[in-house]
Motif scaffolding. Sequence first.
Motif, PDB file in Angstrom:
ATOM      1  N   LEU A 120       1.755  -8.680 -11.032  1.00 11.39           N
ATOM      2  CA  LEU A 120       0.694  -9.524 -10.477  1.00 11.39           C
ATOM      3  C   LEU A 120       1.129 -10.152  -9.154  1.00 11.39           C
ATOM      4  N   GLU A 121       2.297 -10.780  -9.155  1.00  3.36           N
ATOM      5  CA  GLU A 121       2.725 -11.482  -7.933  1.00  3.36           C
ATOM      6  C   GLU A 121       3.204 -10.523  -6.862  1.00  3.36           C
ATOM      7  N   GLN A 122       3.869  -9.457  -7.322  1.00  2.42           N
ATOM      8  CA  GLN A 122       4.449  -8.531  -6.356  1.00  2.42           C
ATOM      9  C   GLN A 122       3.359  -7.856  -5.542  1.00  2.42           C
ATOM     10  N   HIS A 123       2.149  -7.833  -6.054  1.00  3.05           N
ATOM     11  CA  HIS A 123       1.065  -7.176  -5.340  1.00  3.05           C
ATOM     12  C   HIS A 123       0.788  -7.829  -3.993  1.00  3.05           C
ATOM     13  N   GLY A 124       1.225  -9.048  -3.793  1.00  5.57           N
ATOM     14  CA  GLY A 124       1.182  -9.618  -2.450  1.00  5.57           C
ATOM     15  C   GLY A 124       0.361 -10.878  -2.325  1.00  5.57           C
ATOM     16  N   ARG A 125       0.311 -11.381  -1.096  1.00  2.00           N
ATOM     17  CA  ARG A 125      -0.309 -12.683  -0.841  1.00  2.00           C
ATOM     18  C   ARG A 125      -1.826 -12.625  -0.969  1.00  2.00           C
ATOM     19  N   LEU A 126      -2.365 -13.671  -1.542  1.00  7.05           N
ATOM     20  CA  LEU A 126      -3.819 -13.841  -1.612  1.00  7.05           C
ATOM     21  C   LEU A 126      -4.341 -14.094  -0.205  1.00  7.05           C
ATOM     22  N   THR A 127      -5.528 -13.551   0.082  1.00  4.85           N
ATOM     23  CA  THR A 127      -6.013 -13.628   1.471  1.00  4.85           C
ATOM     24  C   THR A 127      -7.307 -14.420   1.634  1.00  4.85           C
ATOM     25  N   HIS A 128      -8.123 -14.530   0.572  1.00  2.36           N
ATOM     26  CA  HIS A 128      -9.435 -15.166   0.698  1.00  2.36           C
ATOM     27  C   HIS A 128      -9.661 -16.146  -0.451  1.00  2.36           C
ATOM     28  N   PRO A 129     -10.443 -17.205  -0.203  1.00  2.20           N
ATOM     29  CA  PRO A 129     -10.862 -18.027  -1.343  1.00  2.20           C
ATOM     30  C   PRO A 129     -11.746 -17.184  -2.268  1.00  2.20           C
ATOM     31  N   LEU A 130     -11.563 -17.386  -3.568  1.00  4.34           N
ATOM     32  CA  LEU A 130     -12.214 -16.508  -4.540  1.00  4.34           C
ATOM     33  C   LEU A 130     -12.930 -17.323  -5.608  1.00  4.34           C
ATOM     34  N   ARG A 131     -14.076 -16.801  -6.019  1.00  3.31           N
ATOM     35  CA  ARG A 131     -14.841 -17.430  -7.092  1.00  3.31           C
ATOM     36  C   ARG A 131     -14.966 -16.415  -8.211  1.00  3.31           C
ATOM     37  N   ALA A 136       6.242 -18.719  10.937  1.00  6.36           N
ATOM     38  CA  ALA A 136       5.810 -17.334  10.718  1.00  6.36           C
ATOM     39  C   ALA A 136       4.285 -17.229  10.791  1.00  6.36           C
ATOM     40  N   LYS A 137       3.819 -16.041  11.135  1.00  4.02           N
ATOM     41  CA  LYS A 137       2.373 -15.817  11.226  1.00  4.02           C
ATOM     42  C   LYS A 137       1.767 -15.881   9.823  1.00  4.02           C
ATOM     43  N   PRO A 138       0.692 -16.649   9.631  1.00  5.55           N
ATOM     44  CA  PRO A 138       0.090 -16.764   8.293  1.00  5.55           C
ATOM     45  C   PRO A 138      -0.316 -15.400   7.717  1.00  5.55           C
ATOM     46  N   ALA A 139      -0.255 -15.313   6.391  1.00 13.31           N
ATOM     47  CA  ALA A 139      -0.545 -14.052   5.711  1.00 13.31           C
ATOM     48  C   ALA A 139      -1.979 -13.591   5.920  1.00 13.31           C
ATOM     49  N   SER A 140      -2.874 -14.531   6.211  1.00 15.07           N
ATOM     50  CA  SER A 140      -4.278 -14.163   6.429  1.00 15.07           C
ATOM     51  C   SER A 140      -4.929 -15.267   7.245  1.00 15.07           C
ATOM     52  N   PRO A 141      -5.918 -14.923   8.089  1.00 12.27           N
ATOM     53  CA  PRO A 141      -6.584 -15.965   8.880  1.00 12.27           C
ATOM     54  C   PRO A 141      -7.471 -16.875   8.029  1.00 12.27           C
ATOM     55  N   TYR A 142      -7.707 -16.510   6.773  1.00 12.98           N
ATOM     56  CA  TYR A 142      -8.613 -17.304   5.936  1.00 12.98           C
ATOM     57  C   TYR A 142      -7.891 -18.366   5.107  1.00 12.98           C
ATOM     58  N   LEU A 143      -6.589 -18.472   5.261  1.00 16.17           N
ATOM     59  CA  LEU A 143      -5.845 -19.450   4.451  1.00 16.17           C
ATOM     60  C   LEU A 143      -6.050 -20.859   5.004  1.00 16.17           C
ATOM     61  N   THR A 147     -19.418 -10.134 -14.012  1.00 14.54           N
ATOM     62  CA  THR A 147     -18.637  -8.921 -13.706  1.00 14.54           C
ATOM     63  C   THR A 147     -17.208  -9.032 -14.224  1.00 14.54           C
ATOM     64  N   ASP A 148     -16.801 -10.223 -14.644  1.00 23.12           N
ATOM     65  CA  ASP A 148     -15.413 -10.505 -15.036  1.00 23.12           C
ATOM     66  C   ASP A 148     -14.453 -10.247 -13.868  1.00 23.12           C
ATOM     67  N   LYS A 149     -14.939 -10.563 -12.667  1.00 25.37           N
ATOM     68  CA  LYS A 149     -14.108 -10.336 -11.476  1.00 25.37           C
ATOM     69  C   LYS A 149     -14.150 -11.543 -10.536  1.00 25.37           C
ATOM     70  N   TYR A 150     -13.129 -11.636  -9.692  1.00 28.36           N
ATOM     71  CA  TYR A 150     -13.171 -12.604  -8.595  1.00 28.36           C
ATOM     72  C   TYR A 150     -13.866 -11.949  -7.399  1.00 28.36           C
ATOM     73  N   ALA A 151     -14.617 -12.770  -6.627  1.00 31.56           N
ATOM     74  CA  ALA A 151     -15.190 -12.274  -5.375  1.00 31.56           C
ATOM     75  C   ALA A 151     -15.001 -13.337  -4.296  1.00 31.56           C
ATOM     76  N   ALA A 152     -14.889 -12.888  -3.049  1.00 27.50           N
ATOM     77  CA  ALA A 152     -14.624 -13.811  -1.939  1.00 27.50           C
ATOM     78  C   ALA A 152     -15.810 -14.752  -1.720  1.00 27.50           C
ATOM     79  N   VAL A 153     -15.498 -15.986  -1.336  1.00 27.29           N
ATOM     80  CA  VAL A 153     -16.533 -16.973  -0.986  1.00 27.29           C
ATOM     81  C   VAL A 153     -16.113 -17.692   0.295  1.00 27.29           C
ATOM     82  N   GLU A 154     -17.043 -18.449   0.850  1.00 29.28           N
ATOM     83  CA  GLU A 154     -16.717 -19.307   1.988  1.00 29.28           C
ATOM     84  C   GLU A 154     -16.052 -20.580   1.463  1.00 29.28           C
ATOM     85  N   TRP A 155     -15.153 -21.125   2.253  1.00 25.02           N
ATOM     86  CA  TRP A 155     -14.459 -22.354   1.839  1.00 25.02           C
ATOM     87  C   TRP A 155     -15.431 -23.485   1.531  1.00 25.02           C
TER      88      TRP A 155
END
Length: 762
Positions: free
Chosen positions: A109-120, A546-553, A125-133
């Motif tokens: 789970l963690e090794q898959h990498g940095r989270l990039t977007h806020p998620l709801r 360091a450069k942030p992992a994503s511009p949405y953080l 669907t039993d899934k997370y999907a991106a949302v606006e902050w």
Amino acid sequence: MTKQSSDDPQIEPFKGPAGGWGSVRSLADILPREHLGPEGYRELARQNKPDGFMCVSCAWPKPADHHPAEFCEEGAKATAWELTRYRTTPEFFAEHTLTELRGWKDYDLEQHGRLTHPLRYDPDTDKYAAVEWEAAFDEIGGALKRLDPKSVVFYSSGRTSLEASYMYGLMARMFGNQNLPDSSNMCHESTSVGLKAAIGVPVGTTQLKDFKETDAIFFFGQNVGSNAPRMLHDLRDCRKRGVEIVTFNPLKERGLERFTDPQNPVEMATLKETAISTQYHQLRAGSDIAAIIGICKFLIDWDDLAKADGDLPILDHDFIAQHTKGFEDFAAAIRRTEWADIERETGLAREELEASARIYAKAKAVMAIYGMGITQHVKGVESVRMIVNLLLLRGNVGKPGAGPTPVRGHSNVQGQRTVGITEKTELVPVEKLEAQYGFKAPREKGLDTVETCRGVIDGSVKAFVGLGENFLRAVPETGRMEEAWPRLDVSVQIATKLNRNHLFAGRVTYLLPCLGRIEQDAQASGPQAVSTEDSTSCIHGSRGKAKPASPYLLSEPAIVAGIAKRILDDNPKVDWDGWVADYSTIRDAIEETYPAIFKDYNKRLFTPGGVWKGNKASERIWETPSKRAEFLTPGDISATGFKDADGRYRLITLRSNDQFNTTIYGYHDRFRGIKGTRDVLLMHEADIAAADLAEGQIVALESDADDGVHRRRNGMIVTPYDIPRGCLGAYYPEANVLIPVEHHAEESHVPAAKSVPVRICP
Ligand SMILES: Nc1nc2c(c(=O)[nH]1)N[C@H]1C(S)=C(S)[C@@H](COP(=O)(O)OP(=O)(O)OC[C@H]3O[C@@H](n4cnc5c(=O)[nH]c(N)nc54)[C@H](O)[C@@H]3O)O[C@H]1N2
Ligand SMILES: Nc1nc2c(c(=O)[nH]1)N[C@H]1C(S)=C(S)[C@@H](COP(=O)(O)OP(=O)(O)OC[C@H]3O[C@@H](n4cnc5c(=O)[nH]c(N)nc54)[C@H](O)[C@@H]3O)O[C@H]1N2
Ligand SMILES: [Mo]
């Protein structure tokens, strides 16, 4: 993505020292594994140095006269883990349901990498999907405001900076509760309670300079080679001066045995090793109180003899008379304790304790270093107090080279408490906060970690906001906790990487990704710095580049402010946006609340070696009710809180050399020679034979608490290991399912993870 399988176990003793070429080889793998190039090396060069960033791994102090590389193998892993090139994006979440992801291992789970977007989370669907902050904050705020504030919990782990922690604590109090559990509740809370009662400060009294003046170090239940490796340099220098190091640990931990400094070319070329411990006592888990009673028994006997013979005393009677309370009762109890009981409980011979007592009696200044092997027991607070008792006998508190030295866990766990992350009213200047911000602060004690778990299970906790943790994995009773979590109304997690807690949803569920401390944190006034407090009470500035992992953080302060603005009424005295725009204004506010500790905070932020916040006990000013340092007469000789019985073992839950708490970096516990699996059950050969088991056999463990709850962990590989009889070892967090939530240190509520009663089921 590289996945490491865990089905190819290899177990063979590791012969090398801590540090040494093993460490260099491991280091060489760390950056490439995360696909990092020159930027990785550039960041490592800034780690733990003035004007650099403070390591996100452990809380060991950062010296002013730093090494060329002031990081260890573990620190490099932590840095690479945060800087990784891997990303966990909305596309990933579109492909995987949470039900499916619950079948993944912590590592994957963690090794898959940095989270990039806020998620709801979407239950349909039993899934997370991106949302606006903004939409996320609106829904979270609305949902929290509908609840009784007393049913909402704001957890944080000790990694969170002083700035974000201060805002977080203030937000909770203005919202109407002190439900501010933190990782300290699972860690050194036994220290905070025990040292406060004994010597009037909740923290250790020593600093790095004390290593230069000490004569002897007593080391209890801390695995320095894996969990605070930079201390090995201090220990090695001590050994070179002939300082005795006496270790008490059920396991032979390599870092406590021998060390080769990977930064010393001569040591590396000649394979020169420094033996660290001069005595190594493999006591049974939970028997430190008994072992120290044994040592004290010798000291008190010798002192009685010296008195009768007119020789120089062994104990420091002037110190005892002038500075302490409770000595006579304590000494009487020690005299009464039978050797047979001490030997049975510890599994050590009387002669071994005599040898330790000789070293203690001879030394002019003794440091006592300790960790989770002491604090995580039912009698964890008494164990801490027993260490202090030993120190007080010869005035080993408040003089150079001497004192209790708890080794804190998360990089700012001690600092969080300093700025108000606590459920206890008496630890916060509430009136000061009220005057500063014009509100009525709650006085009712808030929930700690154990109480939060109870509340989640019984349904009285309705919402959980978590800042930088994997709560559901780190706590005891993970089985019942996972069952109960979906009943929460609100579950909000602020994190850098996906972990198992995120896979359990409440009715309103958000996963909010944040910047890490190594990354550049740009706000309206420019790039920001934060600060942390280390294990020796020194406060350091930290600047991510360091450069942030994503511009949405967003940064942690920005996320806290985003929630705070939605759940609190407007208040002209708290400018959440202004604080986020310029963190130096948060520090001004902290300085106003705590003027003595944070004097000229912004000016002194980047002082090499940090700014020491002071420590009254180190000046022999005792802020206890009696205004003296207090002996505690131990009630029980065993720290486990349960009786030994046929077939009942004391299970020790362990960290490997390839993990940071619930973050699993890989499957190689190098120092213990365990590779490819985390499913080992470490067991003494004679116990394996006596239980009619065989090496490599797969067994289950069941918890042996008689509270009617069935707790079981399957698939454990019986592995012969050098561990005392009657004790077992298994890795945390996988073993947490076996720990009853009520199995905790009595006064501090730290889960008793180092002696869990279990049975083996073949
Ligand atoms: N690389 C790395 N660094 C870390 C962490 C990490 O997970 N990985 N975690 C961080 C955190 S939050 C913390 S709190 C610290 C934890 O660091 P430590 O305090 O070292 O904690 P543990 O590794 O859990 O176990 C400590 C040691 O206690 C011994 N032990 C177990 N039971 C007993 C007992 O009854 N008596 C005695 N005398 N010894 C016993 C174990 O054999 C082990 O060597 O490290 C911090 N640093
Ligand atoms: N059985 C057993 N249980 C134990 C222990 C034990 O020895 N035995 N030890 C206990 C101890 S001492 C502790 S301290 C707890 C630790 O438990 P927790 O407080 O839960 O801490 P971590 O496991 O370090 O949290 C890991 C998560 O933090 C998130 N994270 C990483 N960096 C950042 C960041 O910069 N910001 C934010 N917001 N999130 C980040 C990542 O998403 C990662 O998945 O476990 C306790 N549980
Ligand atoms: Mo910890």
